[in-house]
Design a protein around this motif. Structure first.
Motif, PDB file in Angstrom:
ATOM      1  N   LEU B  64      67.428-105.696  -3.859  1.00  0.00           N
ATOM      2  CA  LEU B  64      66.576-105.554  -5.055  1.00  0.00           C
ATOM      3  C   LEU B  64      67.434-105.586  -6.323  1.00  0.00           C
ATOM      4  O   LEU B  64      67.063-105.050  -7.351  1.00  0.00           O
ATOM      5  CB  LEU B  64      65.743-104.259  -4.996  1.00  0.00           C
ATOM      6  N   ASN B 129      57.813-107.488  -6.129  1.00  0.00           N
ATOM      7  CA  ASN B 129      58.655-107.026  -7.233  1.00  0.00           C
ATOM      8  C   ASN B 129      58.737-108.046  -8.367  1.00  0.00           C
ATOM      9  O   ASN B 129      59.812-108.366  -8.842  1.00  0.00           O
ATOM     10  CB  ASN B 129      60.052-106.662  -6.715  1.00  0.00           C
ATOM     11  N   GLN B 130      57.603-108.511  -8.814  1.00  0.00           N
ATOM     12  CA  GLN B 130      57.500-109.487  -9.917  1.00  0.00           C
ATOM     13  C   GLN B 130      58.313-110.736  -9.610  1.00  0.00           C
ATOM     14  O   GLN B 130      58.937-111.310 -10.504  1.00  0.00           O
ATOM     15  CB  GLN B 130      57.975-108.899 -11.265  1.00  0.00           C
ATOM     16  N   ASP B 131      58.373-111.104  -8.337  1.00  0.00           N
ATOM     17  CA  ASP B 131      58.986-112.373  -7.951  1.00  0.00           C
ATOM     18  C   ASP B 131      60.477-112.470  -8.284  1.00  0.00           C
ATOM     19  O   ASP B 131      60.993-113.529  -8.619  1.00  0.00           O
ATOM     20  CB  ASP B 131      58.234-113.539  -8.621  1.00  0.00           C
ATOM     21  N   TRP B 132      61.186-111.349  -8.181  1.00  0.00           N
ATOM     22  CA  TRP B 132      62.642-111.379  -8.347  1.00  0.00           C
ATOM     23  C   TRP B 132      63.266-111.453  -6.962  1.00  0.00           C
ATOM     24  O   TRP B 132      62.754-110.835  -6.044  1.00  0.00           O
ATOM     25  CB  TRP B 132      63.112-110.099  -9.072  1.00  0.00           C
ATOM     26  N   PRO B 133      64.367-112.110  -6.714  1.00  0.00           N
ATOM     27  CA  PRO B 133      65.202-112.850  -7.665  1.00  0.00           C
ATOM     28  C   PRO B 133      64.715-114.282  -7.897  1.00  0.00           C
ATOM     29  O   PRO B 133      64.099-114.863  -7.020  1.00  0.00           O
ATOM     30  CB  PRO B 133      66.563-112.880  -6.958  1.00  0.00           C
ATOM     31  N   PRO B 134      65.029-114.820  -9.085  1.00  0.00           N
ATOM     32  CA  PRO B 134      64.518-116.144  -9.438  1.00  0.00           C
ATOM     33  C   PRO B 134      64.964-117.228  -8.460  1.00  0.00           C
ATOM     34  O   PRO B 134      64.198-118.151  -8.189  1.00  0.00           O
ATOM     35  CB  PRO B 134      65.096-116.397 -10.834  1.00  0.00           C
ATOM     36  N   SER B 137      62.647-117.361  -5.546  1.00  0.00           N
ATOM     37  CA  SER B 137      61.275-117.117  -5.965  1.00  0.00           C
ATOM     38  C   SER B 137      60.278-117.814  -5.045  1.00  0.00           C
ATOM     39  O   SER B 137      60.493-118.937  -4.598  1.00  0.00           O
ATOM     40  CB  SER B 137      61.132-117.624  -7.405  1.00  0.00           C
TER      41      SER B 137
END
Lengths: 459, 238
Positions: B64, B129-134, B137
């Motif tokens: 994370l 988790n808001q689509d992290w890591p880019p 994605s």
């Protein structure tokens, strides 16, 4: 030095300084891991993870021992009363330093709690708690019995209590990783951007009063404002760690807005220091102590304030999170905010502890130490920053594989290593200088109003 | 400014921030169960977390985004590597990373610990988790699936992949078997020649990887598979 029990600070400073040397040497080894290939046989016995646990835990341990020593120096003078239990303070040092050494040796044999920065195994955590209780009891009882309440004491005691309570939150095992990180940050963030800032602000206020002679009322009034802003931005600012760990989306707003304001209290600290320095009633002597104080205030702002702001907004943090950008910020912020403050206090207190006339000392080698270390850490942070920007672009924006994106970064880790050599040399000079401090050679009149003659010293 | 105003700033600032923070903490706790799929947090996953901590994995890797930055982030390790590949790395890192300029320590994990850690990483990979890591994605996987579907009609490599049922183990986009390394991931690291060579005898390149050999495919067929996979790499950003 006015009180006998202030002398307890001395062994604390000595232990802290020795651990500092060990910490930076391990740092060199960590940088080596980044630019060179360490053979499997070495990695199996002494992996990066073990060295990193040692590097970070030694940092926290020596900074805290430094703060504790500084507190023992400050409290009798502030409360106008000897420390309540001087022997307990020595026992506490033995306990905490012993626990720290046991933890470091334990890491070498794979004994760890296994959570970054909180690696100290749980049984040893209990000893840390015992040490913290001894400390709080000793300082608390002294303050209460003295009944000489000042804001400086309040900020210091508040910060120390806050620090000890938060440590407890880091001890349990959490089943859910997201919840685990949520509370992990209560220890890490609320320490460095909460409790430690209270302690740092109190120590800085004390140093300013003693070194400038500016009236207590003026210094402490601004201390209130600083603390208010630190806690306003720092507590809710914890949200900037909650963007990507599986917490609700509103943390992007809360974390973004509050942490964007975090540079302001630090800026106020810079302004306050500058103003108090201008309004000083005493000369800027000893100049090395002043150099440390001002250098610390400036690098605190650059490292924590500016470098922190650079990647705190969620739009940017989405790409920089968990990269070498964090490493860059972490090194300069810790150095500027807490390492230099500790060293300032050591330089301020040592001549008094050693009973030098007029509180002056032979400064020469110390200037080398300051510039070698400060420029070294600054260069190191900038190298990490280049590495971090590269990593962010190659891995996060372009989507290259981690290990491929790390290739060009190795060169910048080597540059960081070269600066690290300067840091180790500088720290060695500082520690040697502080431990063998000599009285100022050119002080002829140790009595108080002798600024002109003292000014003849070479800088 | 008077001292009274200063005190007011202190108590006001502190309490506003503290109250907001504590209120949001309570609300965050109410939402954690759904966001982290806490219903799938089995005993095995928790054992995996314990093993992960026992071996101090987090002081080289981030998960994370937190931890040390020495080794790849593990948030989506499960979706990019798959079970068998993670297992191989955990069981014999000295073979898996023999060519790597950065090594992973041999931790002498028990068979059970390996399974538990895999389960733990599988659970982590589902955290919202808001689509992290880019770089891992979800959106990016989906885009590559669309690319594959478009390419499959014209690519001989796609036909071979279909015929040999590679996606029974490997992942591509939102489909696949979650056993072996994701195609997009291979694409980032290897060229078509290497892939063609690998297919002939995987054991030669990755001893113990457990992948079957494909000597019955002609060199041209293997190269077409290689070209298909290599074409999945994203050369320029999002």
């Amino acid at each position: 030095m006015l009180y006998k029990t202030q002398r307890i600070a001395y062994p604390y400073f000595v232990v802290a300084l020795l651990l500092f040397v060990l910490q930076v040497i391990v740092g060199l080894w960590l940088a080596t891991n980044y630019f060179a290939t360490i053979p499997q046989s070495v990695v199996d016995v002494f992996p990066f993870s073990t060295a990193r646990a040692i590097h970070t835990n030694l940092l926290v341990l020596w900074l805290l021992l430094g703060f504790m020593g500084a507190t023992f120096y400050l409290i009798p003078e502030e409360t106008q009363r000897e420390l309540e239990w001087p022997r307990l303070a020595i026992a506490q040092l033995v306990l905490l330093a012993g626990t720290g050494v046991a933890a470091v040796v334990g890491f070498l044999f794979g004994w760890t709690q296994g959570r970054p920065l909180l690696e100290i195994p749980r049984p040893l955590d209990l000893l840390v708690v015992v040490g913290a209780l001894m400390f709080l009891a000793n300082v608390g009882v002294t303050i209460i019995k003295a009944r000489q309440w000042t804001v400086t004491q309040g900020s210091l005691l508040g910060g120390l209590t806050f620090l000890a309570l938060l440590y407890l939150i880091g001890i349990p095992f959490y089943n859910n990783l997201a919840v685990d990180w949520y509370y992990w940050w209560w220890v890490i963030h609320l320490w460095v951007e909460g409790a430690w800032e209270l302690i740092a602000a109190a120590l800085t206020a004390f140093l300013l009063m003693k070194m400038t002679g500016v009236e207590r009322g003026v210094v402490e009034k601004w201390l209130y404002v600083e603390l208010g802003l630190f806690l306003l931005t720092g507590i809710a600012g914890t949200g900037h760690h909650y963007y990507w760990l599986g917490a609700p989306r509103y943390w992007l707003w809360v974390g973004g807005i509050f942490s964007a304001l975090e540079p302001f209290p630090i800026l106020l600290m810079v302004v306050d220091t500058y103003r108090h320095t201008k309004e000083r009633a005493r000369p800027l002597r000893p100049s090395l102590t002043w150099l440390y104080l001002l250098g610390g205030v400036v690098l605190h702002f650059v490292g924590a304030g500016l470098f922190g702001f650079a990647h705190t907004l969620p739009q940017i943090n989405y790409y920089t999170h968990g990269s070498q950008v964090t490493v860059s910020h972490g090194h300069l912020a810790f150095f500027g905010a807490y390492v230099l403050l500790n060293l300032t206090f050591f330089y301020f207190a040592m001549p008094h502890l050693r009973g030098f006339p007029g509180g002056t000392y032979d400064e020469k080698a110390g200037h080398w130490g300051f510039w070698l270390t400060s420029l070294g850490v600054l260069g190191m942070s900038l190298s990490f920053a280049v590495a971090g920007v590269l990593q962010t672009y190659l891995e996060r924006v372009q989507g290259q594989d981690f290990m491929i994106a790390q290739r060009p970064i190795r060169f910048w880790m080597f540059v960081a290593f070269l600066h690290g050599l300067a840091v180790v040399a500088g720290v060695a000079v500082i520690v040697w200088h502080l431990l063998t401090l000599k009285p100022g050679a050119e002080v002829r009149e140790p009595a108080k109003p002798a600024p002109e003659k003292v000014a003849a010293q070479p800088v | 400014m008077t001292e009274k105003t200063a005190k007011w700033i202190f108590w006001g600032g502190t309490s506003v921030s503290l109250l907001l923070f504590l209120a949001l903490t309570v609300d965050t706790h109410r939402q954690f169960a759904a966001l982290t799929h806490a219903d799938k947090l089995s005993d095995q996953v928790v054992s995996g977390k314990r093993a992960f901590e026992k071996h101090n994995c987090n002081d080289c890797h981030t998960v994370l985004g937190f931890g040390a930055y020495y080794a790849p982030d593990l948030t989506r390790a499960y979706t990019r590597l798959g079970e068998a590949s993670i297992q191989r790395r955990l069981e014999s890192p000295e073979i898996a990373f023999v060519d790597s300029y950065r090594k992973m320590p041999h931790q002498k994990l028990s068979e059970q610990e390996v399974k538990d850690i895999v389960a733990y990483l599988a659970w982590i990979s589902q955290i919202e988790n808001q689509d992290w890591p880019p770089q891992h994605s979800e959106k990016r996987w989906k885009r590559s699936t669309a690319r594959m579907l478009a390419a499959a009609r014209v690519s001989p490599g796609a036909a071979v992949i279909e015929q040999e049922q590679c996606l029974a183990c490997h992942n591509l986009g939102a489909t696949g078997g979650n056993q072996a390394i994701r195609f997009e991931w291979i694409a980032k690291r290897r060229d078509s020649r290497w892939i063609a060579d690998f297919l002939e005898d995987p054991e030669k390149h990755a001893p113990g990887c457990g992948m079957p050999a494909y000597p019955h495919l002609s060199l041209a067929q293997r190269e077409s598979v290689g070209e298909f996979i290599a074409a999945l790499s994203a050369p320029s950003g999002r």
